[in-house]
Structures are given as structure tokens and as C-alpha cells.
Scaffold this motif. Structure first.
Motif, mmCIF file in Angstrom:
data_model
loop_
_atom_site.group_PDB
_atom_site.id
_atom_site.type_symbol
_atom_site.label_atom_id
_atom_site.label_comp_id
_atom_site.label_asym_id
_atom_site.label_seq_id
_atom_site.Cartn_x
_atom_site.Cartn_y
_atom_site.Cartn_z
ATOM 1 N N PHE A 1 61.754 119.288 2.950
ATOM 2 C CA PHE A 1 60.433 119.894 3.076
ATOM 3 C C PHE A 1 59.822 119.536 4.428
ATOM 4 C CE2 PHE A 1 60.033 115.835 0.912
ATOM 5 C CZ PHE A 1 59.012 115.197 1.598
ATOM 6 N N PHE A 2 58.959 120.438 4.908
ATOM 7 C CA PHE A 2 58.223 120.232 6.146
ATOM 8 C C PHE A 2 56.839 119.675 5.816
ATOM 9 C CE2 PHE A 2 61.257 123.525 7.212
ATOM 10 C CZ PHE A 2 61.626 123.242 8.528
ATOM 11 N N THR A 3 56.335 118.815 6.696
ATOM 12 C CA THR A 3 54.956 118.334 6.569
ATOM 13 C C THR A 3 54.285 118.341 7.935
ATOM 14 O OG1 THR A 3 55.552 115.993 6.940
ATOM 15 C CG2 THR A 3 55.526 116.789 4.653
ATOM 16 N N SER A 4 52.992 118.612 7.936
ATOM 17 C CA SER A 4 52.144 118.337 9.101
ATOM 18 C C SER A 4 51.137 117.285 8.658
ATOM 19 C CB SER A 4 51.433 119.604 9.580
ATOM 20 O OG SER A 4 50.606 120.154 8.556
ATOM 21 N N SER A 5 50.743 116.408 9.568
ATOM 22 C CA SER A 5 49.898 115.294 9.132
ATOM 23 C C SER A 5 48.983 114.805 10.237
ATOM 24 C CB SER A 5 50.767 114.128 8.637
ATOM 25 O OG SER A 5 51.380 113.469 9.734
ATOM 26 N N MET A 6 47.978 114.026 9.808
ATOM 27 C CA MET A 6 47.068 113.384 10.752
ATOM 28 C C MET A 6 47.729 112.213 11.456
ATOM 29 S SD MET A 6 43.308 113.494 8.927
ATOM 30 C CE MET A 6 42.569 112.765 10.389
ATOM 31 N N GLU A 7 48.910 111.857 11.029
ATOM 32 C CA GLU A 7 49.686 110.839 11.731
ATOM 33 C C GLU A 7 50.088 111.321 13.126
ATOM 34 O OE1 GLU A 7 53.813 108.252 11.012
ATOM 35 O OE2 GLU A 7 53.199 109.817 9.599
ATOM 36 N N GLY A 8 50.012 112.645 13.326
ATOM 37 C CA GLY A 8 50.307 113.213 14.635
ATOM 38 C C GLY A 8 51.674 113.832 14.738
ATOM 39 N N THR A 9 52.255 114.243 13.595
ATOM 40 C CA THR A 9 53.585 114.847 13.621
ATOM 41 C C THR A 9 53.658 116.060 12.693
ATOM 42 O OG1 THR A 9 54.426 113.450 11.815
ATOM 43 C CG2 THR A 9 54.727 112.633 14.063
ATOM 44 N N THR A 10 54.572 116.950 13.037
ATOM 45 C CA THR A 10 55.067 117.968 12.111
ATOM 46 C C THR A 10 56.561 117.718 12.016
ATOM 47 O OG1 THR A 10 53.373 119.618 12.623
ATOM 48 C CG2 THR A 10 55.457 120.433 11.743
ATOM 49 N N ARG A 11 57.041 117.421 10.806
ATOM 50 C CA ARG A 11 58.424 116.970 10.670
ATOM 51 C C ARG A 11 59.100 117.558 9.441
ATOM 52 N NH1 ARG A 11 58.191 110.658 10.117
ATOM 53 N NH2 ARG A 11 56.505 110.909 11.641
ATOM 54 N N LEU A 12 60.418 117.423 9.410
ATOM 55 C CA LEU A 12 61.247 117.827 8.275
ATOM 56 C C LEU A 12 61.769 116.560 7.616
ATOM 57 C CD1 LEU A 12 62.728 120.117 6.692
ATOM 58 C CD2 LEU A 12 64.584 119.901 8.357
ATOM 59 N N GLN A 13 61.594 116.450 6.296
ATOM 60 C CA GLN A 13 62.009 115.267 5.554
ATOM 61 C C GLN A 13 62.897 115.661 4.382
ATOM 62 O OE1 GLN A 13 57.554 113.802 5.495
ATOM 63 N NE2 GLN A 13 58.860 112.077 4.903
ATOM 64 N N ASP A 14 63.715 114.705 3.910
ATOM 65 C CA ASP A 14 64.477 114.932 2.687
ATOM 66 C C ASP A 14 63.741 114.294 1.513
ATOM 67 O OD1 ASP A 14 65.030 112.182 2.689
ATOM 68 O OD2 ASP A 14 67.028 112.427 3.551
ATOM 69 N N PHE A 15 64.315 114.441 0.318
ATOM 70 C CA PHE A 15 63.623 113.982 -0.887
ATOM 71 C C PHE A 15 63.581 112.460 -1.011
ATOM 72 C CE2 PHE A 15 64.033 118.000 -3.763
ATOM 73 C CZ PHE A 15 63.306 118.709 -2.810
ATOM 74 N N LYS A 16 64.294 111.755 -0.136
ATOM 75 C CA LYS A 16 64.230 110.290 -0.125
ATOM 76 C C LYS A 16 63.194 109.795 0.872
ATOM 77 C CE LYS A 16 69.047 109.617 -1.556
ATOM 78 N NZ LYS A 16 70.357 109.019 -1.193
ATOM 79 N N GLY A 17 62.569 110.709 1.581
ATOM 80 C CA GLY A 17 61.560 110.327 2.556
ATOM 81 C C GLY A 17 62.097 110.123 3.956
#
Length: 426
Positions: free
Chosen positions: A171-187
Motif C-alpha cells: 500500500f501507498f501512504t502520504s504522511s506528515m512525516e514528509g514522505t510518500t512511500r510504498l510499504q508491505d503488510f509488515k511495515g
């Protein structure tokens, strides 16, 4: 004036509600009591009052199964009956909302939930992100413990969440951490698509296209970045004067992009012709900052949600024509996840949470914090969902791809709504 309590924990005034023991009774047996929970609909630019939770259902003519079968037969023969069939199916769905109940509830976070997304192929699985950067992957159809991915805490708010259409285990996430990234189900981080070099810039929105293999993300200073699935940046342009709250690719023409901003505009772009901030196809001014701009599943309409009291439905083929206006109370409050209206995936229906406003024209005393369902064409209030045991402000609502289960975000809580019979079988 801001309320004394945070909206997600604030209690509604006492109203007459049905006791728990009556939940097993049919909705029609409960009609006399339901009429006590009268809620005045916000209507549309063509004024419409819902009257109460059941009033809209009284006028619905649900087509008998034989007429649906007959319409399907005529459609197979090439006869033009699809619009009437679709209308009949939509009426049947609206009728079924009377039996919807909350059958699953979770509160896994220490901060409010801020985003949610349904898995594209598993209708009982969704991902939910929190203000602290935590993410829960929840298959509520099984008894296994949900997968929990711990965030960084303060400053890690998940602002956008999308499953990878090319690999549904990511899944993709955008965040206030300052990134837009792709992650797997283990994080684990598979790839970082965008990253800011300063804590003053963060990402507020994202969308993904499987067909064109593109990722688009917007930040809090007005920039929009377009990348391919390999992470290569195609362009990075300042398209708005302020925060880009929402980006959306048209599901049928994925080169068609809508961006929404707190600068009180929604802009439409042709990704094949973007040359700079002035190369938009259309700019749609609003009276207030805008929380969201969502294309309908068929790509023919655009739904916008402002930060005050207005929903708009634009026709994608007639941007210059006045939109359909739906007055609706959903004002912005800093401790509340911004309210965003969404489309039903199969019917021309708009779903949005209500934040009663005493200054709103049609506000009534002790107005309930309902989930409102509007007809996308007429702007009429068609139904209102409400559970007296979950009476907080519901910021986010999204139906699963099948269109039969609704996930809602209410403060710290995630609510799963479905028909009472289906919920009992799960």
C-alpha cells in the motif's frame, strides 16, 4: 466558536432512541419509534427535506425481482433499458439501508483515525491510518488479530492511503512525516516516492493509476509531484498557492487529474499537457477551502467537499456549467479529521458525515450526527444512517468495492456497517 470538547468524543443531547433489545425486530416494526428521531434534510439547490430517518423510504418503489430480470433480458437483446434498470437497483439498495447496522467496531489507535482504504479484491479487508502514523490492516471477516504497524507518533499523521493496484499485498501512504512511500503488510518500506528535506513540508494527498502506472502526490505548500511506478519523478510543480488537500485521477481517463486546495480552488489538468501552474484546463473557484475532489466511478462527475457547508457535483463534460449545489453542514475544526464526501462505487449516490451547525439554515434542535446519503443527480437527501451508541461526528465514509459494506471513521473509532442479516452471518 469551537466546541468545548473535541468533536470525536462529544456526546449528543439526549433523544428518544430504541433500546438494544429491539435491534432484532424488523425496521418496519420500529417505524413509530424511528419517527421520534426526526432529522431535517439539508436538501439541495432544489430544496428537499428528508423529514425523518424513514421518510425517504416511504416513497421508494422497489422494483419486483421479475421486472429486474425482464430488464436484464431486454438489455441482453440490445434494448436501451439500462438506465431504468440501474435506477431500480439503486432504489432497491436505498431500501436495504433500513436494515444496516454497525456490526463491527474497533478503536486501535491512541490518536484519531485520519484515512482509510478498502482492499481492491478482499471485500472484508481495509487499511486505516492514524494521526500518530499507525496503520491497521483489518480483515473483519475472520477472528484473527488485525495487523498493526506502529507509527512515529506526533508528527506522523497518515494523510493518504491507497492499496497498490499492481500488488495488493502493498500500500501507498502520504504522511506528515514528509514522505510518500510504498510499504508491505509488515511495515517495510518498499520504495520512497517523494521526500521533503525539511519538517516544514509534508505530503497531504496521493492517488495511483494502475493503467498508466503513475503515482501523484500533493504537499502542504501547493506542489504536486507526478512519478511513475519505478519512482522516477516526471515533474514537480507548484499548482496551488496553498496546501493541496486532495488529488484524484479520473478512473476512466487516468490522464485527467483533479486537485483540491485550501486556496479555495479545484483545478482540472491534462497530464499530457502540463507545462506549469497556468496550464490547467479549468479552475473551479469555491467560497471556502476545499477538503476533497472525487471523480465518480464512471468518471463522468466530480464531487467536491468544502470546509463549511457545501457539496458540489460538476459534470465532467460541462465544466463551465453551474454545478449542482448540496447545502450540508460539515464545518472544519482543528481537532476533527476533515469531513470528505465520497461516491458509492455502484450507484449515483453521495455519502457524507454530518456535523450539525447551529448557524446552518435548516439546523434543528438536537440534530443528530448522521451519515447522509444524497442522490448525485438531484441532490435530494435519500437516507440517513444513525446509531445511538456511536453518536460522534463521522468524518470519513467509504463503501467497499462491492458496495454492500460501509466503513466509517469516528474520532478514534472505526465502524463497519452492513445489513443486519449479513452482519449476523459474518
Amino acid at each position: 466558536m469551537a466546541p468545548r470538547k473535541r468533536p470525536e468524543t462529544q456526546k449528543t443531547p439526549e433523544v428518544a432512541v430504541r433500546p438494544k433489545s429491539k435491534r432484532s425486530r424488523s425496521p418496519w416494526e420500529l417505524e413509530p419509534e424511528a419517527k421520534k428521531l426526526c432529522v431535517k434534510g439539508s436538501g439541495s439547490s432544489r430544496r428537499f427535506d428528508s423529514g425523518c430517518l424513514w421518510a425517504g423510504l416511504a416513497s421508494l418503489q422497489v422494483p419486483p425481482p421479475s421486472s429486474i430480470v425482464r430488464a436484464l433480458h431486454h438489455h441482453k437483446l440490445g434494448n436501451a433499458v439500462w438506465p431504468s434498470l440501474q435506477q431500480g437497483l439503486q432504489q432497491a439498495f436505498l431500501h436495504s439501508l433500513a436494515s444496516y447496522r454497525i456490526f463491527q467496531k474497533a478503536a486501535p489507535f491512541d490518536r484519531r483515525a485520519t484515512s482509510l482504504a478498502w482492499h481492491p479484491t478482499h471485500p472484508s479487508t481495509l487499511a486505516v491510518g492514524s494521526k500518530g502514523g499507525d496503520i491497521m490492516l483489518w480483515n473483519f471477516g475472520i477472528k484473527d488479530k488485525p495487523t498493526f504497524i506502529k507509527g512515529i507518533g506526533a508528527g506522523g499523521s497518515i494523510t493518504g492511503l491507497k492499496f497498490n493496484p499492481l500488488d495488493a499485498n502493498q500500500f501507498f501512504t502520504s504522511s506528515m512525516e514528509g514522505t510518500t512511500r510504498l510499504q508491505d503488510f509488515k511495515g517495510n518500506t518498499v520504495r520512497v516516492f517523494a521526500s521533503s528535506d525539511t519538517c516544514n513540508v509534508w505530503f497531504c494527498s496521493l492517488d495511483v493509476s494502475a493503467r498508466s502506472r503513475m503515482v501523484v502526490t500533493g504537499d502542504n505548500v501547493g506542489h504536486v509531484i507526478l512519478l511513475n511506478m519505478d519512482g522516477r519523478e516526471l515533474w514537480n510543480l507548484r499548482m496551488h498557492k496553498k496546501k493541496v488537500t486532495h488529488v484524484a485521477l479520473n478512473p476512466c481517463c487516468d490522464w485527467f487529474l483533479a486537485t483540491a486546495s485550501v486556496d479555495q480552488t479545484v483545478k482540472i489538468w491534462d497530464l499530457r499537457q502540463v507545462r506549469g501552474k497556468s496550464s490547467f484546463l479549468h479552475s473551479l473557484p469555491h467560497s471556502h477551502p476545499v477538503n476533497a475532489a472525487c471523480f465518480s466511478p464512471d468518471g463522468a462527475q466530480l464531487l467536491t467537499t468544502d470546509q463549511k457547508s457545501e457539496l458540489r457535483v460538476y459534470s465532467a463534460s460541462q465544466w463551465d456549467c453551474p454545478p449542482s449545489l448540496i447545502p450540508h453542514p460539515h464545518r472544519h475544526f482543528q481537532h476533527l479529521t476533515p469531513i470528505k464526501a465520497t461516491w458509492h462505487p455502484r450507484y449515483n449516490l453521495v455519502v457524507v458525515g454530518r456535523y450539525p451547525d447551529p448557524n446552518f439554515k435548516s439546523c434543528t434542535p438536537h440534530e443528530l450526527r448522521t451519515i447522509d446519503v444524497f442522490d448525485g443527480n438531484s441532490g435530494k437527501m435519500m437516507y440517513q444512517l444513525y446509531d445511538p451508541e456511536s453518536s460522534g461526528i463521522i468524518s470519513l465514509n467509504e463503501f467497499n468495492p462491492m458496495g454492500d459494506t460501509l466503513a466509517s471513521v469516528m474520532g478514534y473509532h472505526i465502524l463497519i456497517w452492513s445489513q443486519e442479516e449479513a452482519g449476523m452471518r459474518t
